[in-house]
Motif scaffolding. Structure first.
Motif: not given
Length: 627
Positions: A411-419, A478-490
């Motif tokens: 989440a820290i990495m995601f929101f750095i890029i997102f903001f 965001v869509f292809f890299v970060l969201l897929n990383m999130f799904l991979a963690i779960i």
């Protein structure tokens, strides 16, 4: 059985452990039953507050005052007002016609109009409408020196410090004099400012002709000036057919940039709470709700006293405290609203010639509805506390608890890029694209892009180079890299949890198995287990038939007895280790159990060796016959 087999891990006797589990099971089921009764009562209470007629009343009123066009100009209504001239057309047209209904469709009068108007023939206009204006002073901003020769007036945006309190215009009527607020109504949060009470106020007349002349007089004498920043139109209705009040506020903001921004509020609320028998039933549910709250507070106090600081280590206990706080706040809001209605309603309805300010009552009533909505949301979430004892739900909770550290890091990495992208979009497209007009809008616009809702044409038109670059890189990272990383963690964590459960690391008990066990115990007490006894008799008879058949085929008694002993041993071990009835947590194997398994394996090896010898003998006989 050895001494070690009678003890569980940690030195606790198994019979004591089973007793503790039975007590925990019984307590959990009692809490679940009590909580379901509380949840049903809360649902009845909340749905009893909501009336489907609220939506239809708001829809009818919004259609009348927002969508009705100005006569002679079908494109102009309150939503599309953009200039002062359009605003006066609305005041003298749709607003005037909407407020005064003085005859039936065939010009017949169905009721006495001496006291009040009836909008759509069913909604009584309470008191008279009120129009209120807030202004700012001249010279509240500084004109650059190079332009001072061209303009010497400057009206800044609205703030309480910039507000104009001096009289203006004709100065002999209340609408030209500043009036301080006498009510405790909350300030209004608009598009371009937060506006306080008070201002230049006038109320409309009971007669349509007098109100129309009033509007014309104000328009001709320039009641709206360059310093005007907002105008409020407030009035209230009551529909006796559905026992609902409708509090309406139409707002026209005049930003410092020029033009007009319109907004509106329609609050349909039930201020008269207890009228019908159903309302009294809801009142009884409110009393039951208070009793439940007292019981739950007592239970949590006992838990805190027993577990002390360990109580706060469980997230379910924090949810329980949050739910109790919300329930207490909801009851406080309810008592406050009822007290305000009891003391204010009669005073507001006392005079029909003045403005009846129901806005404060509607405001607190809407806050009470919001608190109740949040309360029932968390009340439903709490059900996970009980169904987490189910295998599937336990896997879900274990997955989330295990991967929480990885999710926080992600989440820290995601929101750095997102903001970073949000700020880029705000700075590049904010002046031309509505979705990026503020930093807050930029953040929500990017969430919508992730969900597939975006305005690529507007972004591209705002900047033909940075627009496509921003869009493509945002979608990629965001869509292809970060969201897929999130799904991979779960997914990886869930696979680990599922693997652990497959080797026996299960929850201590599951509600489904508890209920099934209780059901079987009840059947046993009611002597309804005859069917199982018949099945056992059938199995014994079938076993005897197989032994007789083996004797006919030439097997000696020693072989038959050995096979029957192996079969009984196998059934006993399978019942002990593979039965679906026992799904306890993982336990180490005792020495006695290991010895039994070892002897079973040795006997299996002997049987396999014996079968192999017989097969070799048969094969030799078969070869001799062929030769």
């Amino acid at each position: 059985m050895s001494e070690a087999s009678r003890w569980h891990r940690g030195g606790t006797p198994k019979h004591k452990l089973n007793y503790r589990r039975e007590v925990e099971i019984r307590t959990t089921l009692q809490e679940l039953l009590l909580y379901f009764i509380f949840l049903i009562n809360l649902c009845i209470l909340t749905f009893g507050m909501v009336n489907p007629h609220m939506y239809y009343l708001n829809k009818v009123m919004s259609s009348l005052f927002l969508d009705t066009s100005v006569p002679g100009d079908e494109r102009t209504n309150f939503k599309s007002v953009r200039s002062i001239s359009d605003f006066w057309k609305f005041m003298e047209g749709p607003l005037l016609e909407g407020l005064y209904w003085d005859s039936w469709y065939n010009n017949k009068k169905l009721y006495n109009l001496k006291n009040t108007s009836r909008i759509y023939y069913e909604n009584i206009l309470l008191g008279v409408p009120r129009v209120r204006q807030l202004k700012v002073r001249n010279s509240t901003c500084k004109v650059y020196s190079s332009f001072q020769s061209l303009m010497n007036e400057c009206y800044n945006k609205y703030t309480p410090e910039n507000e104009d309190l001096s009289d203006f215009g004709l100065k002999h009527d209340t609408e030209w004099k500043y009036s301080a607020s006498l009510s405790n109504s909350p300030w209004h949060w608009g598009f371009v400012g937060v506006y306080r009470n008070g201002g230049y106020i006038f109320t409309l007349s009971k007669l349509k002709s007098e109100t129309k002349n009033k509007f014309i007089n104000l328009r001709l004498n320039s009641w709206i000036t360059r310093g005007t920043r907002v105008i409020f139109i407030d009035f209230s209705l009551y529909n006796a057919n559905v026992n609902l009040f409708c509090i309406i506020r139409l707002v026209a903001e005049f930003p410092a940039t020029g033009g007009i921004l319109t907004s509106w509020q329609f609050y349909s609320v039930k201020l008269l709470r207890y009228v019908s028998y159903y309302d009294y039933f809801i009142a009884s549910c409110e009393i039951i709700f208070c009793i439940f709250l007292f019981v739950f507070i007592t239970q949590e106090a006992k838990k805190m006293k027993e577990f002390k600081f360990a109580y706060f280590k469980s997230i379910w206990n924090w949810l329980e405290l949050l739910l109790l706080v919300l329930c207490f706040v909801a009851i406080s809001f309810n008592i406050y609203c009822n007290i305000q209605i009891f003391f204010s309603l009669g005073q507001l309805l006392k005079s029909t010639e003045t403005y009846s300010d129901f806005y404060l009552l509607a405001y607190w009533h809407m806050y009470y509805n919001n608190i109740i909505a949040v309360t029932i949301f968390f009340a439903w979430i709490k059900i996970f506390k009980f169904i987490s004892f189910n295998k599937t739900m336990s896997q879900l909770s274990s997955t989330l608890s295990r991967c929480i550290k990885d999710i926080v890091g992600f989440a820290i990495m995601f929101f750095i890029i997102f903001f970073a992208y949000a700020q880029l979009g705000f700075l590049v497209f904010g002046s031309q694209v509505d979705d990026f007009s503020t930093f807050q809008n930029s953040v929500f616009a990017q969430f919508r892009i992730v969900l597939g809702d975006f305005n690529f044409a507007g972004i591209q038109q705002a900047n033909r180079i940075l627009g496509p670059v921003y869009f493509v890189t945002f979608i990629f990272f965001v869509f292809f890299v970060l969201l897929n990383m999130f799904l991979a963690i779960i997914n990886d964590t869930y696979s680990e949890v599922k693997a652990d459960y497959s080797i026996g690391r299960r929850p201590d008990f599951e509600l489904g198995k508890m209920i099934k066990k209780g059901y079987k115990n009840a059947l046993k007490k009611l002597n309804l287990k005859k069917a199982q006894k018949d099945d056992q008799d059938t199995k014994m008879k079938r076993s005897g038939d197989l032994a007789e058949r083996a004797r006919r085929e030439g097997f000696d008694e020693t072989e038959i007895q050995s096979a029957e002993q192996m079969k009984k041993w196998k059934e006993r071990l399978e019942k002990k280790y593979y039965s679906v009835e026992i799904q306890d947590d993982y336990q180490p194997v005792t020495q006695q159990e290991f010895r039994e398994l070892f002897l079973y394996a040795v006997e299996l090896e002997k049987e396999l060796h014996y079968v192999s010898l017989k097969l070799n003998r048969v094969m030799r006989k078969f070869s001799a016959i062929q030769n």
